[in-house]
Design a protein around this motif. Structure first.
Motif, PDB file in Angstrom:
ATOM      1  N   ALA A 168      53.023  23.807  22.228  1.00 56.96           N
ATOM      2  CA  ALA A 168      51.926  22.831  22.308  1.00 56.96           C
ATOM      3  C   ALA A 168      50.623  23.601  22.129  1.00 56.96           C
ATOM      4  N   VAL A 169      49.508  22.870  22.204  1.00 59.25           N
ATOM      5  CA  VAL A 169      48.200  23.511  22.258  1.00 59.25           C
ATOM      6  C   VAL A 169      47.739  23.527  23.717  1.00 59.25           C
ATOM      7  N   TYR A 170      47.293  24.679  24.171  1.00 55.36           N
ATOM      8  CA  TYR A 170      46.834  24.844  25.546  1.00 55.36           C
ATOM      9  C   TYR A 170      45.322  25.073  25.548  1.00 55.36           C
ATOM     10  N   PHE A 171      44.646  24.345  26.425  1.00 51.85           N
ATOM     11  CA  PHE A 171      43.197  24.475  26.561  1.00 51.85           C
ATOM     12  C   PHE A 171      42.845  24.965  27.958  1.00 51.85           C
ATOM     13  N   CYS A 172      41.964  25.941  28.029  1.00 54.67           N
ATOM     14  CA  CYS A 172      41.376  26.295  29.315  1.00 54.67           C
ATOM     15  C   CYS A 172      40.026  25.594  29.402  1.00 54.67           C
ATOM     16  N   ALA A 173      39.507  25.484  30.592  1.00 57.68           N
ATOM     17  CA  ALA A 173      38.205  24.839  30.772  1.00 57.68           C
ATOM     18  C   ALA A 173      37.538  25.360  32.027  1.00 57.68           C
ATOM     19  N   GLY A 174      36.220  25.242  32.046  1.00 54.76           N
ATOM     20  CA  GLY A 174      35.442  25.582  33.229  1.00 54.76           C
ATOM     21  C   GLY A 174      34.572  24.390  33.601  1.00 54.76           C
ATOM     22  N   THR A 175      34.586  24.044  34.878  1.00 55.14           N
ATOM     23  CA  THR A 175      33.821  22.892  35.355  1.00 55.14           C
ATOM     24  C   THR A 175      32.786  23.329  36.372  1.00 55.14           C
ATOM     25  N   GLY A 176      31.568  22.831  36.179  1.00 59.20           N
ATOM     26  CA  GLY A 176      30.501  23.088  37.133  1.00 59.20           C
ATOM     27  C   GLY A 176      29.339  22.167  36.821  1.00 59.20           C
ATOM     28  N   GLY A 177      28.641  21.690  37.842  1.00 56.81           N
ATOM     29  CA  GLY A 177      27.497  20.835  37.592  1.00 56.81           C
ATOM     30  C   GLY A 177      27.835  19.569  36.838  1.00 56.81           C
ATOM     31  N   PHE A 178      28.974  18.952  37.171  1.00 56.24           N
ATOM     32  CA  PHE A 178      29.405  17.679  36.574  1.00 56.24           C
ATOM     33  C   PHE A 178      29.618  17.796  35.068  1.00 56.24           C
ATOM     34  N   LYS A 179      30.019  18.997  34.614  1.00 50.52           N
ATOM     35  CA  LYS A 179      30.211  19.230  33.185  1.00 50.52           C
ATOM     36  C   LYS A 179      31.418  20.119  33.008  1.00 50.52           C
ATOM     37  N   THR A 180      32.289  19.773  32.073  1.00 51.08           N
ATOM     38  CA  THR A 180      33.475  20.582  31.793  1.00 51.08           C
ATOM     39  C   THR A 180      33.393  21.090  30.367  1.00 51.08           C
ATOM     40  N   ILE A 181      33.473  22.398  30.216  1.00 48.76           N
ATOM     41  CA  ILE A 181      33.451  23.028  28.903  1.00 48.76           C
ATOM     42  C   ILE A 181      34.841  23.565  28.609  1.00 48.76           C
ATOM     43  N   PHE A 182      35.362  23.203  27.444  1.00 49.53           N
ATOM     44  CA  PHE A 182      36.712  23.609  27.071  1.00 49.53           C
ATOM     45  C   PHE A 182      36.687  24.808  26.119  1.00 49.53           C
ATOM     46  N   GLY A 183      37.720  25.608  26.219  1.00 51.07           N
ATOM     47  CA  GLY A 183      37.955  26.634  25.224  1.00 51.07           C
ATOM     48  C   GLY A 183      38.461  25.982  23.947  1.00 51.07           C
ATOM     49  N   ALA A 184      38.548  26.773  22.887  1.00 46.74           N
ATOM     50  CA  ALA A 184      38.907  26.237  21.572  1.00 46.74           C
ATOM     51  C   ALA A 184      40.399  25.917  21.438  1.00 46.74           C
ATOM     52  N   GLY A 185      41.199  26.376  22.394  1.00 41.70           N
ATOM     53  CA  GLY A 185      42.624  26.060  22.361  1.00 41.70           C
ATOM     54  C   GLY A 185      43.474  27.192  21.824  1.00 41.70           C
ATOM     55  N   THR A 186      44.719  27.244  22.298  1.00 42.61           N
ATOM     56  CA  THR A 186      45.715  28.210  21.820  1.00 42.61           C
ATOM     57  C   THR A 186      46.947  27.433  21.412  1.00 42.61           C
ATOM     58  N   ARG A 187      47.335  27.615  20.166  1.00 51.02           N
ATOM     59  CA  ARG A 187      48.563  26.951  19.704  1.00 51.02           C
ATOM     60  C   ARG A 187      49.728  27.879  20.006  1.00 51.02           C
ATOM     61  N   LEU A 188      50.598  27.448  20.912  1.00 49.98           N
ATOM     62  CA  LEU A 188      51.761  28.239  21.313  1.00 49.98           C
ATOM     63  C   LEU A 188      53.016  27.733  20.612  1.00 49.98           C
ATOM     64  N   PHE A 189      53.697  28.668  19.956  1.00 53.19           N
ATOM     65  CA  PHE A 189      54.992  28.370  19.335  1.00 53.19           C
ATOM     66  C   PHE A 189      56.062  29.139  20.105  1.00 53.19           C
ATOM     67  N   VAL A 190      57.072  28.445  20.566  1.00 46.72           N
ATOM     68  CA  VAL A 190      58.197  29.100  21.221  1.00 46.72           C
ATOM     69  C   VAL A 190      59.409  28.946  20.319  1.00 46.72           C
ATOM     70  N   LYS A 191      59.879  30.070  19.803  1.00 48.34           N
ATOM     71  CA  LYS A 191      60.991  30.052  18.845  1.00 48.34           C
ATOM     72  C   LYS A 191      62.315  30.141  19.580  1.00 48.34           C
ATOM     73  N   ALA A 192      63.200  29.219  19.234  1.00 48.59           N
ATOM     74  CA  ALA A 192      64.528  29.195  19.880  1.00 48.59           C
ATOM     75  C   ALA A 192      65.443  30.284  19.322  1.00 48.59           C
TER      76      ALA A 192
END
Lengths: 110, 115
Positions: free
Chosen positions: A86-110
């Protein structure tokens, strides 16, 4: 302005391996750091979070660490499974505002 | 408990038109935030509302506005639409201040296409 940098942008691992995603934030007012998983065509889902007064939190195969001094936080997924892909996003919240990172696309190969 | 709902789910508009999107938060949640998601820019914060007051806003032009009603439902409006406004607009709700809970839960989004 406030910024959250996220690395890597893409991550490919073998099933059973661990995956680590790292984020850095700039806003000192940030006090809450959630991680979201977004599968294709679906809404972001909260998978784990951490507050600024905690250094580490774990939930089964998922853990998050926070280094407030360095303004770094990381997501660790152990024993990865294909359904972790999936795509995973981190974020930081402060002062009633949430800023997200650009995302990481994770591939898990079987 | 029902999740966050957004209407409409899909919308096609022409440049220059205006659009209003609606978000109904989870019952009991009083804070609503809006985000724009695009492949190139990721998830961008638009604004946050609590108790009918906008408490913070992101770096978007004044064409983007919002409001919150007394029942915590929220709307966002985009006037004079531009091609670059094509995106998935997501809202997220949380309990709000005084609850020690910061978790945000997202709605399914409104896919806006501007032609």
């Amino acid at each position: 302005g406030e910024n959250v940098e996220q690395h890597p942008s893409t991550l490919s691992v073998q099933e059973g391996d661990s995956a680590v995603i790292k984020c850095t934030y700039s806003d000192s007012a940030s006090n809450y750091f959630p991680w979201y998983k977004q599968e294709l065509g679906k809404r972001p889902q909260l998978i784990i979070d951490i507050r600024s007064n905690v250094g580490e939190k774990k939930d089964q195969r998922i853990a998050v660490t926070l280094n407030k001094t360095a303004k770094h936080f990381s997501l660790h997924i152990t024993e990865t499974q294909p359904e972790d892909s999936a795509v995973y996003f981190c974020a930081g919240t402060g002062g009633f505002k949430t800023i997200f990172g650009a995302g990481t696309r994770l591939f898990v190969k079987a | 408990k029902a999740g966050v709902t957004q209407t409409p789910r899909y919308l096609i508009k022409t440049r220059g038109q205006q659009v209003t999107l609606s978000c109904s938060p989870i019952s009991g949640h009083r804070s609503v935030s809006w985000y724009q998601q695009t492949p190139g820019q990721g998830l961008q914060f638009l604004f946050e509302y609590f108790s009918e007051t906008q408490r913070n806003k992101g770096n978007f032009p004044g064409r983007f506005s919002g409001r919150q009603f007394s029942n915590s439902r929220s709307e966002m409006n985009v006037s004079t639409l531009e091609l670059g406004d094509s995106a998935l607009y997501l809202c997220a709700s949380s309990l709000g201040p005084g609850t020690e809970s910061y978790e945000q839960y997202f709605g399914p989004g409104t896919r806006l296409t501007v032609t």
